[in-house]
Design a protein around this motif. Structure first.
Motif, PDB file in Angstrom:
ATOM      1  N   LYS A  47      10.731  -2.974   0.088  1.00 54.63           N
ATOM      2  CA  LYS A  47       9.492  -2.645   1.061  1.00 54.63           C
ATOM      3  C   LYS A  47       8.932  -3.719   1.827  1.00 54.63           C
ATOM      4  O   LYS A  47       8.141  -3.415   2.777  1.00 54.63           O
ATOM      5  CB  LYS A  47       8.313  -2.038   0.170  1.00 54.63           C
ATOM      6  N   SER A 134       5.106   4.719  -2.098  1.00 56.40           N
ATOM      7  CA  SER A 134       5.820   5.396  -1.017  1.00 56.40           C
ATOM      8  C   SER A 134       6.939   4.719  -0.428  1.00 56.40           C
ATOM      9  O   SER A 134       7.134   3.559  -0.488  1.00 56.40           O
ATOM     10  CB  SER A 134       4.755   5.648  -0.021  1.00 56.40           C
ATOM     11  N   ASN A 136       8.511   3.737   2.053  1.00 54.78           N
ATOM     12  CA  ASN A 136       8.471   3.098   3.549  1.00 54.78           C
ATOM     13  C   ASN A 136       8.413   1.684   3.532  1.00 54.78           C
ATOM     14  O   ASN A 136       7.956   1.267   2.303  1.00 54.78           O
ATOM     15  CB  ASN A 136       6.985   3.716   4.213  1.00 54.78           C
ATOM     16  N   SER A 142       4.117   6.655   5.763  1.00 56.47           N
ATOM     17  CA  SER A 142       4.760   7.151   4.449  1.00 56.47           C
ATOM     18  C   SER A 142       5.750   8.351   5.019  1.00 56.47           C
ATOM     19  O   SER A 142       5.446   8.820   5.906  1.00 56.47           O
ATOM     20  CB  SER A 142       3.702   7.821   3.552  1.00 56.47           C
ATOM     21  N   HIS A 221      -2.799   0.055   7.330  1.00 51.38           N
ATOM     22  CA  HIS A 221      -1.846   0.832   6.348  1.00 51.38           C
ATOM     23  C   HIS A 221      -1.253   2.242   7.063  1.00 51.38           C
ATOM     24  O   HIS A 221      -2.013   2.503   8.045  1.00 51.38           O
ATOM     25  CB  HIS A 221      -2.603   0.821   5.203  1.00 51.38           C
ATOM     26  N   TYR A 222      -0.303   2.598   6.782  1.00 49.20           N
ATOM     27  CA  TYR A 222      -0.064   3.928   7.434  1.00 49.20           C
ATOM     28  C   TYR A 222       0.151   3.923   8.807  1.00 49.20           C
ATOM     29  O   TYR A 222      -0.313   4.960   9.339  1.00 49.20           O
ATOM     30  CB  TYR A 222      -0.995   5.056   6.872  1.00 49.20           C
TER      31      TYR A 222
HETATM   32 MG    MG Z   1       2.160   3.432   0.856  1.00 42.50          MG
END
Ligand code: MG
Ligand code: TXA
Length: 307
Positions: A47, A134, A136, A142, A221-222
């Motif tokens: 990751k 997650s 990703n 995600s 994030h995300y």
């Molecule tokens: Mg995550």
């Protein structure tokens, strides 16, 4: 859906210290045997995730959860009976069998019993708890389909199980039970109101100090690759507007569901799709204030560029 043979193969890979991406009802996870520190290390490299960011450990039962914590308090039992299997993660003081690599060096561990039948079948077949963030790369959006996982991780996962699109669509609610007052560390589709109906008043994570209580919560994030704006679209460029109530002028507009549940279910899938289309920006109408929208507001705020 997967065959018995594929499931057995996935379980063998996990027991051998390899990485298996699997569906859950929230988002796809990148799993490793939670009791195997070397296997868990592979998750962090795959990751590009900082070592201090703790992983959620997935269990197939309350019985398995109890073997991983020092103490299983009554309120954990109450919450599990209401919300497990489902999108609620409980943070509790950990047993020594959970390597420090899993928890980013913390003395606590986040536990969740997912409701996706393939996730439960995988944990059962492996016979061990599965640590899984997650699936990703760090800071990216995600995945809610097996295709998203393959695109993000390529060969970094030894196997990707395809269980169809994730139905909840955003990451689980994270609730810490390590102090006297329970604290919401990450909002999700199990809402503050639903939790308080079961165990009474809880504290919210954005109080002073709470960020360090959940080191995995990064402000950025995300994020989709396309710049995302919360609120009105920028004046330059060709972009997309995701709307619920007021439609605005944009090269493309996408009407999103009115209710939080169906909205959350398609949010990441929509962003992945629009990312692939290569727009200059994605602008999103600000979601409503209600507690059931807290998880969606949180993810959109983290996904958005500051202007
Ligand atoms: Mg995550
Ligand atoms: O829905 C989900 O939770 C998905 C699926 C795969 O289960 N998993 C997920 O994992 O979103 P991840 O690693 O992307 O997010 C884990 C979150 C982070 O915000 C992290 O800080 C928090 O859980 N967390 C995990 N263990 C913790 C601990 N011991 N103390 C505080 N926060 C913890």
């Amino acid at each position: 859906m997967v065959s018995e043979a594929e499931l057995r193969h996935a379980a063998e890979l996990l027991r051998a210290g390899r990485l298996v991406a699997f569906p859950t009802e929230t988002v796809y996870g990148l799993g490793a045997n939670a009791l195997d520190a070397a296997a868990v290390d592979r998750i962090f490299s795959a990751k590009g995730r900082p070592a201090a960011s703790p992983l959620i450990v997935h269990v197939d039962s309350v019985e398995m959860a109890k073997t991983l914590v020092l103490d299983w308090p009554d309120r954990a039992d109450l919450l599990a009976s209401h919300f497990w299997p489902g999108p609620l993660t409980l943070v509790l003081p950990k047993q020594a069998c959970i390597p420090g690599r899993v928890t980013g060096g913390l003395n606590s561990v986040g536990l969740r019993m997912p409701s996706h039948p393939m996730a439960l079948a995988l944990i059962r077949a492996a016979g061990v708890p599965i640590a899984a963030p997650s699936a990703n790369r760090f800071t990216q959006l995600s995945p809610t389909t097996a295709e998203h996982v393959r695109a993000a991780l390529g060969k970094a996962a030894d196997l990707v199980l395809d269980g169809g699109p994730s139905m909840v669509g955003i990451e689980s609610t994270v609730l810490s039970l390590t102090d006297n007052v329970a604290r919401l560390l990450r909002p999700g589709m199990v809402s503050q109101a639903q939790i308080e109906a079961v165990i009474g008043p809880i504290a919210l994570g954005d109080d002073a100090g709470a960020r360090s209580a959940s080191p995995g919560l990064h402000p950025q994030h995300y994020q989709p690759r396309t710049p995302l704006y919360l609120g009105s679209p920028p004046t330059e460029g060709e972009g997309v507007y995701l709307w619920r109530h007021s439609r605005l002028e944009a090269a493309k507009s996408v009407q999103m569901p009115d209710d939080a549940g169906p909205y959350g279910a398609i949010l990441y899938g929509t962003l992945h799709q629009l990312d692939a289309e290569g727009w200059d920006y994605i602008a999103v109408e600000i979601p409503p204030d209600g507690v059931e929208w807290a998880g969606i507001r949180d993810r959109l705020q983290r996904a958005s560029r500051r202007r």
